[in-house]
Design an enzyme around this catalytic site. Structure first.
Site, PDB file in Angstrom:
ATOM      1  N   HIS A 154      13.077  79.748  75.459  1.00  0.00           N
ATOM      2  CA  HIS A 154      12.195  78.827  76.174  1.00  0.00           C
ATOM      3  C   HIS A 154      11.889  77.639  75.270  1.00  0.00           C
ATOM      4  O   HIS A 154      12.216  77.657  74.088  1.00  0.00           O
ATOM      5  CB  HIS A 154      10.880  79.530  76.542  1.00  0.00           C
ATOM      6  CG  HIS A 154      10.069  79.858  75.333  1.00  0.00           C
ATOM      7  ND1 HIS A 154      10.323  80.976  74.555  1.00  0.00           N
ATOM      8  CD2 HIS A 154       9.054  79.194  74.724  1.00  0.00           C
ATOM      9  CE1 HIS A 154       9.489  80.988  73.536  1.00  0.00           C
ATOM     10  NE2 HIS A 154       8.699  79.910  73.608  1.00  0.00           N
ATOM     11  N   HIS A 190      11.927  71.924  70.989  1.00  0.00           N
ATOM     12  CA  HIS A 190      13.055  72.732  70.513  1.00  0.00           C
ATOM     13  C   HIS A 190      13.025  74.102  71.186  1.00  0.00           C
ATOM     14  O   HIS A 190      12.022  74.515  71.740  1.00  0.00           O
ATOM     15  CB  HIS A 190      12.989  72.902  68.994  1.00  0.00           C
ATOM     16  CG  HIS A 190      11.862  73.774  68.556  1.00  0.00           C
ATOM     17  ND1 HIS A 190      10.571  73.316  68.430  1.00  0.00           N
ATOM     18  CD2 HIS A 190      11.824  75.091  68.235  1.00  0.00           C
ATOM     19  CE1 HIS A 190       9.785  74.303  68.041  1.00  0.00           C
ATOM     20  NE2 HIS A 190      10.515  75.406  67.923  1.00  0.00           N
TER      21      HIS A 190
END
Length: 185
Positions: free
Chosen positions: A52, A135
């Site tokens: 995620h 990220h």
């Protein structure tokens, strides 16, 4: 993969908000992980179902705040965001690095994350991670001599979710507690 969670929470819960991805994107991210495995001296791979992009980490929170956190998810815009995965990076840690896949600068993503933080601040939710580095964590406790290049690719985020981080039979699991699916208009 579905993991059971308790119906009633009585202890503090470790929570965060995340952008999640469709199965095709998860498979692509997992393939990148697999390509890095032979290059690693060591490292613990993030499970495919846990991949995620964290928007805000809330840490341990009282269960009584769940309705508020769910309201905040619902209040965020539900417009899809196109993301360009553009580079590998690392956060250096003494016990082993965090290796991540970075997102090319994205104004819509930055705006969404900023709105989320504004909602949290307005609701007087204590947060400590107001700096944002977009990220997806691929490995933890990793050692690699050099990060290779890879072919950038794009995806569309699937949902904004309030996630519970917990252990199920000694396996780290991120369970969605509320979702705002990002839909095409």
């Amino acid at each position: 993969m579905v993991f059971p969670i308790a119906k009633a929470y009585t202890q503090a819960m470790r929570l965060f908000y995340a952008l999640t991805f469709d199965e095709q994107t998860l498979s692509r991210l997992s393939s990148i992980q697999d390509s890095l495995v032979p290059l690693l001296e060591k490292g613990r791979k993030s499970a495919k179902h846990n991949l995620h992009l964290t928007l805000s980490f809330l840490g341990n929170q009282e269960p009584r705040l769940l309705p508020l956190f769910k309201e905040i998810v619902a209040a965020l815009p539900n417009t899809p965001i196109n993301l360009q995965f553009s580079h590998l990076g690392r956060f250096t840690k003494s016990g082993g690095d965090v290796i991540w896949l970075g997102i090319q600068r994205n104004v819509e993503l930055l705006h969404l994350q900023s709105m989320l933080v504004e909602h949290l601040i307005k609701s007087r939710v204590p947060i400590s991670d107001t700096s944002f580095a977009a990220h997806v964590t691929l490995f933890r406790n990793a050692r690699i001599a050099e990060l290779p290049s890879f072919s950038p690719f794009s995806c569309t985020s699937q949902a904004i979710r309030l996630m519970l981080s917990h252990q199920v039979e000694n396996v780290l699991v991120y369970t969605p507690l509320a979702s705002n699916f990002l839909l095409e208009n």
